[in-house]
Design a protein around this motif. Structure first.
Motif, short mmCIF file in Angstrom:
data_model
loop_
_atom_site.label_atom_id
_atom_site.label_comp_id
_atom_site.label_asym_id
_atom_site.label_seq_id
_atom_site.Cartn_x
_atom_site.Cartn_y
_atom_site.Cartn_z
N ARG A 221 8.24 30.88 25.94
CA ARG A 221 9.55 31.45 26.31
C ARG A 221 10.52 31.44 25.13
NH1 ARG A 221 11.04 28.90 31.00
NH2 ARG A 221 11.06 30.66 32.46
N GLU A 235 20.19 38.85 33.59
CA GLU A 235 19.68 38.00 34.66
C GLU A 235 18.47 38.66 35.32
OE1 GLU A 235 20.52 35.00 35.47
OE2 GLU A 235 22.12 34.87 33.98
N VAL A 239 11.40 35.38 32.71
CA VAL A 239 10.80 34.75 33.90
C VAL A 239 9.40 35.33 34.13
CG1 VAL A 239 13.04 34.34 35.01
CG2 VAL A 239 11.84 36.51 35.41
N LEU A 243 9.10 37.46 39.31
CA LEU A 243 10.45 36.99 39.59
C LEU A 243 11.54 37.84 38.93
CD1 LEU A 243 10.07 33.10 39.36
CD2 LEU A 243 9.94 34.61 41.36
N TRP A 244 11.14 38.87 38.19
CA TRP A 244 12.16 39.72 37.58
C TRP A 244 12.62 40.77 38.60
CZ3 TRP A 244 14.07 44.44 36.39
CH2 TRP A 244 15.17 44.44 35.51
N LYS A 257 4.08 31.00 38.86
CA LYS A 257 3.52 30.51 37.61
C LYS A 257 2.13 31.10 37.35
CE LYS A 257 6.04 26.13 37.42
NZ LYS A 257 5.94 24.66 37.37
N TYR A 262 5.31 36.40 31.02
CA TYR A 262 6.77 36.38 31.10
C TYR A 262 7.30 37.81 30.95
CZ TYR A 262 7.56 31.31 30.58
OH TYR A 262 7.64 29.94 30.77
#
Length: 269
Positions: A221, A235, A239, A243-244, A257, A262
């Motif tokens: 990250r 925001e 992630v 989750l985006w 996970k 990412y």
């Protein structure tokens, strides 16, 4: 033994698997060869969640394009676009706004040939056969210059491709060159494999991909965050892909996970 099909570009090396054709196979496509499928099956042994990872990455690409459309972007540069499949960027963008323009970029022969075929009758979308790690070749290509207006915001897309860029190629400078060419208010959508989420599986994938033309280089990250220099990361940050900004507003699937990748979007200052 080689495969004979009427869609294979002349001169292509069928013996050496490519990441673009592996990804096509994982997404259920048919433009891949026996050696690609063999590599993909080894990839699935190393990372049993690979098909789900590919699907989530494709979904992130769709959501990021629609987000940019909603924020006024009407032109896109899709780097490492891969072999055409359902939900291509021009289909997503032009459904939202028929005037949207898209330039695809890929160096892989099958990806280029099929993109050119699909886009032959679309004056607002084109494909450049070039290596994304050579920004000058991409940005100065006649197709790029002829279709994109660099005085207006551009959606720069690097979805699931930058893990093929080796550290010695100076990844930060590559992205900086693209960043410096686009107007303020442009966006970068970025996703790539990481060891942060599934380290054992990632290590096995790296070993598997060493036998392809596209070895892999996962990033953490913090390393990915550094690549967003000059962009304000929006925001929810960097992630797991699922989750985006999921469509439902809430993620109710498997453990995020297990996404293995990412993702993030930034806006050029």
């Amino acid at each position: 033994m080689t495969e004979e099909t009427d869609w294979v570009p002349q001169g292509i090396d069928l013996e050496r698997p490519s990441a673009a054709r592996l990804y096509d196979y994982l997404l259920g496509g048919g433009h891949n060869f026996a050696h690609d499928r063999e590599l993909a099956e080894r990839f699935l042994v190393a990372q049993p969640n690979a098909r789900e990872i590919a699907r989530h990455n494709r979904a992130f690409l769709r959501r990021s394009v629609l987000f940019m459309i909603q924020n006024g972007v009407r032109q896109f540069l899709d780097l490492g676009s891969g072999i055409p499949t359902v939900g291509n960027v021009h289909e997503i963008a032009q459904e939202a706004d028929p005037t949207a323009r898209v330039v695809y970029v890929d160096y892989e022969e099958v990806a280029y040939a099929h993109s050119a075929l699909i886009l032959a009758d679309n004056p607002l979308a084109t494909i450049v056969q070039a290596d994304l790690t050579r920004p000058g070749d991409v940005l100065n290509a006649p197709e790029t210059v002829g279709l994109l207006d660099f005085t207006e915001p551009i959606g720069l897309l690097m979805a699931g491709v930058f893990h093929f860029v080796a550290p010695e190629k100076n990844p930060q400078k590559i992205i900086a060159d693209y960043r410096d060419a686009i107007a303020p208010g442009s966006y970068l959508a970025f996703s790539q494999f990481t060891r942060d989420l599934m380290p054992a599986e990632m290590d096995r994938i790296v070993e598997v991909m060493k036998s392809s033309r596209d070895p892999m280089y996962p990033r953490s990250r913090p390393e990915i965050t550094e690549l967003f220099d000059g962009f304000d990361i929006l925001e929810p940050g960097i992630v797991p892909t699922a989750l985006w900004r999921p469509d439902t507003g809430l993620y109710d699937g498997d453990d995020p996970k297990r996404a293995g990748i990412y993702a993030g979007v930034g806006r050029k200052r």
